[in-house]
Design a protein around this motif. Structure first.
Motif, PDB file in Angstrom:
ATOM      1  N   UNK A   1       0.830  -1.201   0.000  1.00 38.75           N
ATOM      2  CA  UNK A   1       0.000   0.000   0.000  1.00 38.75           C
ATOM      3  C   UNK A   1       0.866   1.252   0.000  1.00 38.75           C
ATOM      4  N   UNK A   2       1.892   1.273   0.844  1.00 43.42           N
ATOM      5  CA  UNK A   2       2.759   2.445   0.926  1.00 43.42           C
ATOM      6  C   UNK A   2       3.479   2.693  -0.392  1.00 43.42           C
TER       7      UNK A   2
ATOM      8  N   UNK B   1       7.285  -0.770   7.273  1.00 42.11           N
ATOM      9  CA  UNK B   1       6.102  -1.221   8.004  1.00 42.11           C
ATOM     10  C   UNK B   1       5.407  -0.012   8.605  1.00 42.11           C
ATOM     11  N   UNK B   2       4.155  -0.212   9.011  1.00 40.48           N
ATOM     12  CA  UNK B   2       3.407   0.881   9.627  1.00 40.48           C
ATOM     13  C   UNK B   2       4.100   1.360  10.901  1.00 40.48           C
ATOM     14  N   UNK B   3       4.561   0.441  11.722  1.00 42.72           N
ATOM     15  CA  UNK B   3       5.205   0.819  12.983  1.00 42.72           C
ATOM     16  C   UNK B   3       6.507   1.584  12.743  1.00 42.72           C
ATOM     17  N   UNK B   4       7.319   1.112  11.796  1.00 46.24           N
ATOM     18  CA  UNK B   4       8.598   1.774  11.545  1.00 46.24           C
ATOM     19  C   UNK B   4       8.412   3.152  10.935  1.00 46.24           C
ATOM     20  N   UNK B   5       7.423   3.277  10.061  1.00 43.45           N
ATOM     21  CA  UNK B   5       7.180   4.588   9.478  1.00 43.45           C
ATOM     22  C   UNK B   5       6.684   5.565  10.545  1.00 43.45           C
ATOM     23  N   UNK B   6       5.774   5.112  11.379  1.00 41.20           N
ATOM     24  CA  UNK B   6       5.232   5.974  12.421  1.00 41.20           C
ATOM     25  C   UNK B   6       6.314   6.441  13.382  1.00 41.20           C
TER      26      UNK B   6
ATOM     27  N   UNK C   1      -2.263   6.527   6.809  1.00 40.11           N
ATOM     28  CA  UNK C   1      -2.434   5.116   6.472  1.00 40.11           C
ATOM     29  C   UNK C   1      -1.765   4.219   7.504  1.00 40.11           C
ATOM     30  N   UNK C   2      -0.554   4.595   7.924  1.00 37.45           N
ATOM     31  CA  UNK C   2       0.164   3.796   8.922  1.00 37.45           C
ATOM     32  C   UNK C   2      -0.606   3.744  10.235  1.00 37.45           C
TER      33      UNK C   2
ATOM     34  N   UNK D   1      -6.003   8.170   0.707  1.00 34.72           N
ATOM     35  CA  UNK D   1      -6.246   7.008  -0.139  1.00 34.72           C
ATOM     36  C   UNK D   1      -7.501   7.283  -0.963  1.00 34.72           C
ATOM     37  N   UNK D   2      -7.304   7.500  -2.247  1.00 36.43           N
ATOM     38  CA  UNK D   2      -8.427   7.715  -3.153  1.00 36.43           C
ATOM     39  C   UNK D   2      -8.733   6.459  -3.933  1.00 36.43           C
TER      40      UNK D   2
END
Length: 211
Positions: free
Chosen positions: A46-47, A75-80, A103-104, A135-136
């Protein structure tokens, strides 16, 4: 992305589309292989699609490479956990950074359950994804098609598909998303394959390798 995976001449979906639409049959005749365009399911896939929004493929690849170098696994956690300065330094614009964070956070708190999407009808899956800021429909459709392998997705907002469809159908102007949706209705339940054919056709008319 995966290499070209399916020969057009033997693909059942391509054969069905060719039988139903003479213009698509002419397109298919000029395509040697049908590109898969696969992506991984989950936040990483997704990212990567979100990074590609409204930038060139070369720019998206460069930004994604820097993100992977910095985060390791995206990953969502690492990006956040990363600061804005670090992520902006990877080449993200501030709006793109805001969308990726949204999104994350949605994935991390469960408001966007990516694992549940394969079991949902297309409309419900789109609704779940587009409820997240940034997200469109284009992003949702590309994820459903390329990460989840849904066979009947038509990314109506994709510029390359609009250009390829104009050429294939001999239309005087590039069709708007609503018009392409109407044309693509006749290609159900193989609209994902139609999209792949037309992406390959876009490369042909732009003078690039069809794969």
């Amino acid at each position: 992305m995966s290499p070209a995976a399916t020969a057009t001449a033997t693909d059942p979906a391509v054969r069905a589309l060719c039988a139903a639409d003479p213009e698509l049959a002419r397109v298919a005749a000029g395509i040697i292989d049908l590109p898969a365009r696969d992506r991984p399911a989950g936040f990483r896939g997704l990212a990567s699609i979100m990074v590609q929004q409204q930038v060139s493929l070369a720019s998206a690849a460069a930004i994604w490479g820097r993100l992977e170098a910095r985060l390791g696994a995206v990953t969502a956690d690492r990006l956040t956990a990363q600061s804005d300065e670090v992520l902006l330094g990877c080449g993200l614009s501030r709006p793109k950074l805001r969308y990726l964070r949204a999104a994350a956070e949605a994935v991390a708190d469960g408001s966007l359950d990516l694992q549940a999407l394969p079991g949902l009808p297309v409309a419900a899956a789109r609704e779940a994804m587009t409820a997240v800021t940034g997200i469109g429909r284009w992003t949702a459709d590309i994820y459903l098609l390329s990460a989840l392998g849904h066979p009947d997705i038509w990314p109506a907002h994709d510029l390359a598909l609009q250009v390829a469809l104009q050429a294939a159908k001999g239309l005087p102007d590039r069709p708007a998303p609503k018009a392409t949706d109407a044309i693509a209705e006749a290609w159900a339940p193989h609209r994902s394959t139609a999209a792949r054919l037309l992406w390959a056709h876009y490369r042909v008319i732009k003078g690039r390798d069809a794969v």
